[in-house]
Design an enzyme around this catalytic site. Structure first.
Site, PDB file in Angstrom:
ATOM      1  N   LEU A  34     -14.592 -15.702  -2.537  1.00 30.54           N
ATOM      2  CA  LEU A  34     -15.344 -16.955  -2.415  1.00 30.54           C
ATOM      3  C   LEU A  34     -16.700 -16.805  -3.119  1.00 30.54           C
ATOM      4  O   LEU A  34     -17.128 -17.667  -3.888  1.00 30.54           O
ATOM      5  CB  LEU A  34     -15.555 -17.326  -0.939  1.00 30.54           C
ATOM      6  CG  LEU A  34     -16.345 -18.617  -0.730  1.00 30.54           C
ATOM      7  CD1 LEU A  34     -15.528 -19.830  -1.164  1.00 30.54           C
ATOM      8  CD2 LEU A  34     -16.773 -18.786   0.730  1.00 30.54           C
ATOM      9  N   SER A  35     -17.332 -15.687  -2.854  1.00 29.70           N
ATOM     10  CA  SER A  35     -18.641 -15.463  -3.418  1.00 29.70           C
ATOM     11  C   SER A  35     -18.581 -15.363  -4.949  1.00 29.70           C
ATOM     12  O   SER A  35     -19.376 -15.976  -5.656  1.00 29.70           O
ATOM     13  CB  SER A  35     -19.195 -14.199  -2.772  1.00 29.70           C
ATOM     14  OG  SER A  35     -20.166 -13.642  -3.562  1.00 29.70           O
ATOM     15  N   ARG A  36     -17.600 -14.617  -5.452  1.00 28.00           N
ATOM     16  CA  ARG A  36     -17.492 -14.439  -6.908  1.00 28.00           C
ATOM     17  C   ARG A  36     -17.138 -15.729  -7.630  1.00 28.00           C
ATOM     18  O   ARG A  36     -17.647 -16.034  -8.700  1.00 28.00           O
ATOM     19  CB  ARG A  36     -16.394 -13.423  -7.231  1.00 28.00           C
ATOM     20  CG  ARG A  36     -16.784 -12.040  -6.936  1.00 28.00           C
ATOM     21  CD  ARG A  36     -15.604 -11.080  -7.075  1.00 28.00           C
ATOM     22  NE  ARG A  36     -16.049  -9.768  -6.650  1.00 28.00           N
ATOM     23  CZ  ARG A  36     -16.744  -8.939  -7.414  1.00 28.00           C
ATOM     24  NH1 ARG A  36     -17.033  -9.253  -8.653  1.00 28.00           N
ATOM     25  NH2 ARG A  36     -17.139  -7.774  -6.940  1.00 28.00           N
ATOM     26  N   HIS A  87     -10.294 -30.306   7.774  1.00 25.40           N
ATOM     27  CA  HIS A  87     -10.467 -31.137   6.577  1.00 25.40           C
ATOM     28  C   HIS A  87      -9.967 -32.569   6.820  1.00 25.40           C
ATOM     29  O   HIS A  87     -10.644 -33.540   6.501  1.00 25.40           O
ATOM     30  CB  HIS A  87      -9.709 -30.566   5.383  1.00 25.40           C
ATOM     31  CG  HIS A  87     -10.095 -29.156   5.020  1.00 25.40           C
ATOM     32  ND1 HIS A  87     -11.345 -28.651   5.225  1.00 25.40           N
ATOM     33  CD2 HIS A  87      -9.384 -28.149   4.441  1.00 25.40           C
ATOM     34  CE1 HIS A  87     -11.393 -27.389   4.794  1.00 25.40           C
ATOM     35  NE2 HIS A  87     -10.210 -27.065   4.317  1.00 25.40           N
TER      36      HIS A  87
END
Ligand code: BG6
Length: 502
Positions: A19-21, A243
């Site tokens: 997620l971070s990358r 969602h």
């Protein structure tokens, strides 16, 4: 309108994860390029392994090169690197959090307002909060401290409440940011704005005029490599629990008294809490589940691709050869409020469907003047993705000698050329730093969502009938029609004209 952001440090736990990358670091870079990050803002990426700052900068370059294939501004890049630091926080080190506190205490490098982004395993949410607190890193006596918790917030009501009670020993509700990335999507934010900034919708937005509402998330993707996660989760918990219920809340809520976070969330809480519990006596007429079998799906360039079934995928990954995990879920809901009495909300989500699309489709009641039998209903479609648009289907005279009508579709693109393309995480990270929780979930929303989902999951757990199989790439299984109230109701299969004909 951009809000003022205090000098702050964003502490990114799980910085070397996907997620971070893929999203967070490139997203922060884009915010920097857009001039939305304050001058005094630092990013401290926290990971398990030891990485020197220069090596972390090289990794960041790799992430940006992969994301922005057409290149990026070198000056912004230099500025961005200057903000970026790395800190190793090995789980085996009993003094790891003390060391982090000492590192962060360097005020010249790290502004002391701290926002923590916990992109870590859900089982680590509470322990990380406890340890931050133990070393004084959540103390708000001089500076603000906020914690963003990735999804899922619990896997059922009990575990969500357990997590809540653990973290509220150390945090006030105003410090907790529970994320649902759908709320960062521009088209989702547009639901409330479209409803309440146009005078034409509100008079029609009720059971006097609306026949039913369909909320859809269809994907052509399968579960891919995430079989272990998905086997334990299923479509209902993965997509519907937050969602899609959040989308429903925005469609069905009453007008908030203003646009402050408290007012918006108060209305969403009310509507989520007034969803009628599932009628367990008639469970199979309200809820339907299925699983994809091998088939052929459409890939990006319009070509077909043969794909394996879900059971083959879990077998491939050593997870056995039977499964009761749904990859398709459809639920009929009613909202017990004067506005929505008697209006069914049909909510569905599926992987490996014939097309990938997220939409809200609202069918209006039959018009007072019927010129022909089976005259088309008016539909209002708010399409979330891939194309952000609003469509209205209506009858209109066919030019010529006769009095006859045909259906036409007014198609309003929400996106115009030159509009910003932002990822939902960018908006949400900005809101976190601004201290605006309106697009984050309040604990009461999370609880109401789990209360509903638990009922379904528990009923399914007792039912050992093999799941209905649908061929990958097909439209909704026709057996899902059991949940519809009326014979002339069924899923729209597309947002295009004729998409309601089955
Ligand atoms: C995630 C789910 O939360 O949302 C995934 O875990 C799903 O299974 C994804 O594919 C869908 O998000 P988006 O933004 O692509 O619609």
């Amino acid at each position: 309108m951009s809000k003022q952001i205090d000098p702050c440090t964003l502490v990114l736990f799980g910085a070397s994860g996907n997620l971070s990358r893929l999203k967070l670091i490139p997203g922060l870079f884009r915010l920097d390029a857009a001039g939305r990050l304050p001058d005094h803002m630092a990013i401290l990426s926290v990971g398990r392994g030891d990485v020197a700052r220069e090596d972390w900068h090289k990794e960041i370059k790799g992430m940006l090169d992969a994301k922005f294939k057409n290149g990026y501004d070198k000056q912004v890049f230099e500025r961005f690197l200057n903000r970026n630091h790395y800190h190793a926080n090995p789980p085996t080190d009993p003094n790891a959090f003390e060391k982090m506190r000492d590192r962060l205490s360097d005020e010249k490098v790290f502004p002391q307002n701290l926002a923590y982004f916990l992109s870590v395993r859900p089982t680590d949410f509470a322990p990380v909060v406890e340890q931050l607190s133990a070393v004084g890193l959540l103390d708000e006596s001089k500076y603000w401290r906020r914690v963003l918790i990735e999804k899922p917030f619990g896997t059922d009501l009990a575990s969500a409440q357990d997590l809540q009670s653990k973290i509220t020993k150390h945090l006030k509700e105003s410090q907790i940011y529970r994320i649902d990335h759908y709320l960062g999507k521009s088209a989702i934010q547009n639901i409330m704005l479209t409803r309440f900034t146009n005078a034409i919708f509100e008079p029609l937005w009720n059971n006097g005029h609306i026949d039913h509402v369909q909320i859809t998330n269809n994907e052509t993707l399968g579960v891919g490599e995430r079989t272990t996660f998905y086997e334990a989760t299923g479509a209902l918990r993965d997509m519907f629990q937050s969602h899609l219920l959040q989308t429903l809340a925005l469609v069905a809520m009453e007008k908030p008294k203003d646009l402050t976070p408290d007012s918006i969330r108060a209305e969403k809480i009310k509507v989520l809490e007034s969803i009628r519990p599932i009628d367990l006596e008639n469970f199979n007429k309200q809820v339907f589940r299925a699983q994809y079998a091998a088939g052929r799906v459409c890939v990006g360039d319009g070509h077909g691709e043969n794909v394996p079934g879900y059971l083959e995928e879990i077998k491939r990954d050593g997870l056995g050869d039977t499964s009761f995990t749904e990859t398709y879920a459809a639920v009929k809901l009613f909202i017990d409020s004067p506005r929505w009495k008697g209006v069914p909300f049909y909510v569905r989500t599926g992987k490996r469907m014939h097309e990938g699309n997220t939409a809200i489709a609202i069918r209006f009641k039959q018009s007072p003047l019927e010129l022909k039998q089976g005259q088309h209903h008016n539909w209002l479609i708010i399409n979330i993705q891939p194309r952000e648009c609003i469509k209205i289907e209506m009858e209109s005279k066919i030019p010529g000698l006769d009095i006859a009508t045909r259906t036409m579709s007014l198609d309003g693109a929400q996106r115009q050329q030159g509009d910003e393309t932002i990822d939902s995480y960018e908006t949400l990270m900005l809101n976190l730093m601004e201290g605006d929780p309106s697009q984050y979930l309040h604990i009461s929303e999370v609880e109401a969502q789990w209360r509903l989902v638990d009922q379904i999951v528990n009923a399914w757990a007792k039912d050992k009938t093999p799941l209905h199989q649908y061929r990958a790439g097909d439209r909704d299984p026709k057996e899902s029609s059991v949940i519809f109230e009326a014979e002339d109701q069924f899923w729209r299969y597309s947002i295009e004209l004729g998409g309601d004909a089955h």
